[in-house]
Design a protein around this motif. Structure first.
Motif, PDB file in Angstrom:
ATOM      1  N   ALA A   1       0.855  -1.219  -0.002  1.00  0.00           N
ATOM      2  CA  ALA A   1      -0.006   0.020   0.016  1.00  0.00           C
ATOM      3  C   ALA A   1       0.849   1.372  -0.112  1.00  0.00           C
ATOM      4  CB  ALA A   1      -1.016  -0.130   1.335  1.00  0.00           C
ATOM      5  N   ASN A   2       2.025   1.254   0.823  1.00  0.00           N
ATOM      6  CA  ASN A   2       3.003   2.333   0.794  1.00  0.00           C
ATOM      7  C   ASN A   2       3.607   2.675  -0.627  1.00  0.00           C
ATOM      8  OD1 ASN A   2       3.473   4.125   3.351  1.00  0.00           O
ATOM      9  ND2 ASN A   2       3.071   1.924   4.081  1.00  0.00           N
ATOM     10  N   HIS A   3       4.016   1.571  -1.058  1.00  0.00           N
ATOM     11  CA  HIS A   3       4.593   1.588  -2.465  1.00  0.00           C
ATOM     12  C   HIS A   3       3.569   2.221  -3.632  1.00  0.00           C
ATOM     13  CE1 HIS A   3       7.135   0.861  -5.818  1.00  0.00           C
ATOM     14  NE2 HIS A   3       6.265   0.059  -6.376  1.00  0.00           N
ATOM     15  N   LEU A   4       2.382   1.688  -3.642  1.00  0.00           N
ATOM     16  CA  LEU A   4       1.217   2.176  -4.492  1.00  0.00           C
ATOM     17  C   LEU A   4       0.940   3.781  -4.247  1.00  0.00           C
ATOM     18  CD1 LEU A   4      -1.819   0.282  -5.414  1.00  0.00           C
ATOM     19  CD2 LEU A   4      -2.047   2.573  -4.893  1.00  0.00           C
ATOM     20  N   ALA A   5       0.916   4.084  -2.798  1.00  0.00           N
ATOM     21  CA  ALA A   5       0.582   5.570  -2.712  1.00  0.00           C
ATOM     22  C   ALA A   5       1.680   6.314  -3.289  1.00  0.00           C
ATOM     23  CB  ALA A   5       0.511   5.692  -0.884  1.00  0.00           C
ATOM     24  N   SER A   6       2.998   6.004  -2.972  1.00  0.00           N
ATOM     25  CA  SER A   6       3.923   6.770  -3.309  1.00  0.00           C
ATOM     26  C   SER A   6       4.219   6.835  -4.978  1.00  0.00           C
ATOM     27  CB  SER A   6       5.674   6.191  -2.936  1.00  0.00           C
ATOM     28  OG  SER A   6       5.571   5.832  -1.527  1.00  0.00           O
ATOM     29  N   SER A   7       3.789   5.553  -5.543  1.00  0.00           N
ATOM     30  CA  SER A   7       3.895   5.837  -7.155  1.00  0.00           C
ATOM     31  C   SER A   7       2.471   6.663  -7.674  1.00  0.00           C
ATOM     32  CB  SER A   7       3.981   4.043  -7.608  1.00  0.00           C
ATOM     33  OG  SER A   7       4.879   3.443  -7.030  1.00  0.00           O
TER      34      SER A   7
ATOM     35  N   GLY B   1       6.530   5.990   9.554  1.00  0.00           N
ATOM     36  CA  GLY B   1       5.936   6.660   8.402  1.00  0.00           C
ATOM     37  C   GLY B   1       6.950   7.329   7.186  1.00  0.00           C
ATOM     38  N   ALA B   2       6.527   7.705   6.112  1.00  0.00           N
ATOM     39  CA  ALA B   2       7.433   8.351   5.187  1.00  0.00           C
ATOM     40  C   ALA B   2       6.681   9.729   5.023  1.00  0.00           C
ATOM     41  CB  ALA B   2       7.516   7.561   4.063  1.00  0.00           C
ATOM     42  N   PHE B   3       7.634  10.840   4.929  1.00  0.00           N
ATOM     43  CA  PHE B   3       6.959  12.205   4.935  1.00  0.00           C
ATOM     44  C   PHE B   3       7.918  13.082   3.693  1.00  0.00           C
ATOM     45  CE2 PHE B   3       6.967  10.490   9.158  1.00  0.00           C
ATOM     46  CZ  PHE B   3       5.651  10.899   9.637  1.00  0.00           C
ATOM     47  N   ARG B   4       7.016  13.721   3.023  1.00  0.00           N
ATOM     48  CA  ARG B   4       7.767  14.570   2.148  1.00  0.00           C
ATOM     49  C   ARG B   4       8.548  15.741   2.698  1.00  0.00           C
ATOM     50  NH1 ARG B   4       6.867  13.302  -2.882  1.00  0.00           N
ATOM     51  NH2 ARG B   4       5.307  11.586  -3.293  1.00  0.00           N
ATOM     52  N   ILE B   5       8.130  16.171   3.668  1.00  0.00           N
ATOM     53  CA  ILE B   5       9.042  17.171   4.190  1.00  0.00           C
ATOM     54  C   ILE B   5       9.646  16.882   5.543  1.00  0.00           C
ATOM     55  CG2 ILE B   5       8.526  19.354   5.515  1.00  0.00           C
ATOM     56  CD1 ILE B   5       5.865  19.891   4.207  1.00  0.00           C
ATOM     57  N   ARG B   6      11.069  17.010   5.469  1.00  0.00           N
ATOM     58  CA  ARG B   6      11.919  16.649   6.559  1.00  0.00           C
ATOM     59  C   ARG B   6      11.325  17.140   7.973  1.00  0.00           C
ATOM     60  NH1 ARG B   6      17.300  15.115   7.440  1.00  0.00           N
ATOM     61  NH2 ARG B   6      17.563  14.548   9.677  1.00  0.00           N
ATOM     62  N   GLU B   7      10.992  18.355   8.333  1.00  0.00           N
ATOM     63  CA  GLU B   7      10.508  18.881   9.413  1.00  0.00           C
ATOM     64  C   GLU B   7       9.577  17.845  10.041  1.00  0.00           C
ATOM     65  OE1 GLU B   7      11.116  20.605   6.767  1.00  0.00           O
ATOM     66  OE2 GLU B   7      12.595  21.975   7.418  1.00  0.00           O
ATOM     67  N   ASN B   8       8.469  17.471   9.164  1.00  0.00           N
ATOM     68  CA  ASN B   8       7.501  16.413   9.521  1.00  0.00           C
ATOM     69  C   ASN B   8       8.209  15.127  10.213  1.00  0.00           C
ATOM     70  OD1 ASN B   8       5.723  18.411   8.997  1.00  0.00           O
ATOM     71  ND2 ASN B   8       5.291  17.351   7.070  1.00  0.00           N
ATOM     72  N   ALA B   9       9.304  14.684   9.571  1.00  0.00           N
ATOM     73  CA  ALA B   9       9.799  13.378  10.098  1.00  0.00           C
ATOM     74  C   ALA B   9      10.429  13.715  11.261  1.00  0.00           C
ATOM     75  CB  ALA B   9      11.001  12.899   8.967  1.00  0.00           C
TER      76      ALA B   9
ATOM     77  N   ASP C   1      -0.714   0.767  10.972  1.00  0.00           N
ATOM     78  CA  ASP C   1      -0.158   1.117   9.538  1.00  0.00           C
ATOM     79  C   ASP C   1       1.205   0.835   9.609  1.00  0.00           C
ATOM     80  OD1 ASP C   1      -2.779   1.228   8.306  1.00  0.00           O
ATOM     81  OD2 ASP C   1      -2.648   3.489   8.884  1.00  0.00           O
ATOM     82  N   ALA C   2       1.866   0.520  10.752  1.00  0.00           N
ATOM     83  CA  ALA C   2       3.424   0.269  10.968  1.00  0.00           C
ATOM     84  C   ALA C   2       3.990  -0.861   9.746  1.00  0.00           C
ATOM     85  CB  ALA C   2       3.590   0.110  12.157  1.00  0.00           C
ATOM     86  N   TRP C   3       4.817  -1.039   9.551  1.00  0.00           N
ATOM     87  CA  TRP C   3       5.550  -2.227   8.501  1.00  0.00           C
ATOM     88  C   TRP C   3       6.724  -2.492   8.759  1.00  0.00           C
ATOM     89  CZ3 TRP C   3       8.372  -1.143   4.090  1.00  0.00           C
ATOM     90  CH2 TRP C   3       8.652   0.421   3.737  1.00  0.00           C
ATOM     91  N   MET C   4       7.464  -3.278   8.007  1.00  0.00           N
ATOM     92  CA  MET C   4       8.978  -3.679   8.204  1.00  0.00           C
ATOM     93  C   MET C   4       9.440  -3.477   6.909  1.00  0.00           C
ATOM     94  SD  MET C   4      10.621  -7.111   9.869  1.00  0.00           S
ATOM     95  CE  MET C   4      10.021  -8.167   8.445  1.00  0.00           C
ATOM     96  N   LEU C   5      10.630  -2.826   6.874  1.00  0.00           N
ATOM     97  CA  LEU C   5      11.632  -2.844   5.773  1.00  0.00           C
ATOM     98  C   LEU C   5      12.759  -3.349   5.980  1.00  0.00           C
ATOM     99  CD1 LEU C   5      12.869  -1.014   3.188  1.00  0.00           C
ATOM    100  CD2 LEU C   5      13.554   0.597   4.949  1.00  0.00           C
ATOM    101  N   VAL C   6      13.138  -4.313   4.948  1.00  0.00           N
ATOM    102  CA  VAL C   6      14.285  -5.141   5.206  1.00  0.00           C
ATOM    103  C   VAL C   6      15.372  -4.397   4.044  1.00  0.00           C
ATOM    104  CG1 VAL C   6      15.128  -7.540   4.699  1.00  0.00           C
ATOM    105  CG2 VAL C   6      12.684  -7.284   5.573  1.00  0.00           C
ATOM    106  N   GLN C   7      16.694  -3.882   4.689  1.00  0.00           N
ATOM    107  CA  GLN C   7      17.374  -3.275   3.924  1.00  0.00           C
ATOM    108  C   GLN C   7      18.720  -2.933   4.875  1.00  0.00           C
ATOM    109  OE1 GLN C   7      15.940   0.442   2.239  1.00  0.00           O
ATOM    110  NE2 GLN C   7      17.918   1.193   1.604  1.00  0.00           N
ATOM    111  N   ASN C   8      19.770  -3.048   4.252  1.00  0.00           N
ATOM    112  CA  ASN C   8      20.946  -2.683   4.602  1.00  0.00           C
ATOM    113  C   ASN C   8      21.264  -1.301   4.661  1.00  0.00           C
ATOM    114  OD1 ASN C   8      21.616  -5.370   5.858  1.00  0.00           O
ATOM    115  ND2 ASN C   8      22.390  -6.021   3.937  1.00  0.00           N
ATOM    116  N   LEU C   9      21.539  -0.566   5.401  1.00  0.00           N
ATOM    117  CA  LEU C   9      21.567   0.837   5.660  1.00  0.00           C
ATOM    118  C   LEU C   9      23.166   1.187   5.674  1.00  0.00           C
ATOM    119  CD1 LEU C   9      18.488   2.211   7.593  1.00  0.00           C
ATOM    120  CD2 LEU C   9      18.734   1.528   5.389  1.00  0.00           C
ATOM    121  N   ASN C  10      23.522   2.251   5.087  1.00  0.00           N
ATOM    122  CA  ASN C  10      24.868   2.760   5.050  1.00  0.00           C
ATOM    123  C   ASN C  10      25.066   3.236   6.394  1.00  0.00           C
ATOM    124  OD1 ASN C  10      25.142   2.038   2.128  1.00  0.00           O
ATOM    125  ND2 ASN C  10      24.728   4.066   1.691  1.00  0.00           N
ATOM    126  N   PRO C  11      26.510   2.867   6.940  1.00  0.00           N
ATOM    127  CA  PRO C  11      26.644   3.223   8.476  1.00  0.00           C
ATOM    128  C   PRO C  11      26.877   4.663   8.405  1.00  0.00           C
ATOM    129  CG  PRO C  11      28.492   2.220   7.389  1.00  0.00           C
ATOM    130  CD  PRO C  11      27.483   2.215   6.370  1.00  0.00           C
TER     131      PRO C  11
END
Length: 310
Positions: free
Chosen positions: A62-68, A240-248, A300-310
């Motif tokens: 759902a998040n991917h569809l909303a972003s697309s 969550g994912a936000f378009r504005i950094r201040e909201n994040a 609506d929380a969900w899990m992201l599987v990804q290796n983040l850069n340190p």
């Protein structure tokens, strides 16, 4: 079918994509292989399978569809539900539903959903650009060759008369070598004596330094145990994912006030600023915490599987 495009995009990045209310598509790594019947070489890739038991919405699709499609999350979730409703109706009527470059779904006689994956699609990003190819069979038959025999070469030694003056030269060389060996032994003895004296002097300096630097503590210093919270791992619970950094940033402060070790993990490929509750090394621990958060704080929380850069 546009939904199949979204699912296909997610399968390149995630091992599990859940279609809420329907099931989940799972990818599993496979090594390179050879089909001995057709002499076809296949590169490493990922094979797809379907699990009907995984139907709980994790928010990923759902998040991917909303972003697309640039729409709200609730509207995107309703589009997913409508898609699942139409898909289930077609399967119940006995139709076979084809997902482009994914596979086909159908209903068997026992009213169970069957999934046949599309073998032409490779979801492994490490094998991008690699395609299967057919190699002709290599003929490894051994040709017989006539044995070639040759006569051995015979060498006859020749006798030479040594010149008389050479024996005097040999005696002189032996004398020089003997004198040089004696001088070398004397030099090694002098070096060993010098090294021994230097070691004795250095040992005395170390002993005196240790005596001067010795301290006596009448009371032992207290031992303090500090528990450091680890906030690393490739399994992240997304708040969550936000378009504005201040909201994040505001969301991070809000979650810290609520008692979570939240943090900002940067932008995703769609330019949205992502905030996570926490990150985990263990997948099982992350899933348990995700269920707890969905039931008590954010459904609506969900899990992201990804290796983040340190």
């Amino acid at each position: 079918m546009q939904m199949s495009t979204y699912i296909r995009d997610l399968l390149f990045r995630y091992e599990c994509v859940i279609i809420p209310g329907f099931g989940a598509l799972l990818s599993r790594h496979e090594s390179a292989r050879i089909d001995s019947q057709t002499n076809t070489f296949y590169p490493p890739g990922k094979s797809l399978s379907f699990n009907r038991q995984l139907q709980t919405n994790d928010g990923l699709l759902a998040n991917h569809l909303a972003s697309s499609e640039q729409c709200e999350y609730e509207l995107a979730l309703q589009k997913v539900r409508n898609f699942v409703g139409r898909l289930s109706l077609k399967l119940a009527e006995g139709e076979s539903v084809e997902f482009q470059q994914l596979g086909s779904f159908s209903m068997n006689q026992e009213k169970a959903i069957q999934f046949v994956p599309d073998e032409s699609m490779n979801f492994s990003t490490a094998s991008f650009g690699l395609a299967s190819f057919v190699s002709p069979t290599i003929d490894r038959s051994v040709e017989e060759h006539e044995e070639v025999t040759s006569e051995p070469l015979l060498f006859e030694p020749t006798t030479r008369t040594a010149r008389p003056y050479l024996k005097y030269v040999a005696v002189g060389l032996i004398a020089v070598i003997a004198s040089g060996f004696g001088g070398l032994k004397w030099y090694e003895g002098q070096v060993e004596q010098h090294n021994f004296a230097q070691r004795q002097e250095a040992s005395g300096m170390v002993d005196s330094t240790i005596q001067v630097a010795t301290f006596v503590f009448d009371e032992m210093l207290p031992v303090t145990d500090v528990a450091i919270e680890r906030n690393t791992g490739r399994y992240h619970i997304v708040a969550g994912a936000f378009r504005i950094r201040e909201n994040a940033d505001r969301k991070v402060d809000e979650l810290w006030t609520a008692g979570y070790h939240a943090r900002y993990i940067g932008e995703n490929r769609y330019g949205l600023h992502q905030v996570v509750y926490n990150s985990y090394e263990n997948r099982g621990e992350a899933l348990r915490e995700l269920r707890k958060i969905k039931s008590s704080h954010n459904k609506d929380a969900w899990m992201l599987v990804q290796n983040l850069n340190p």
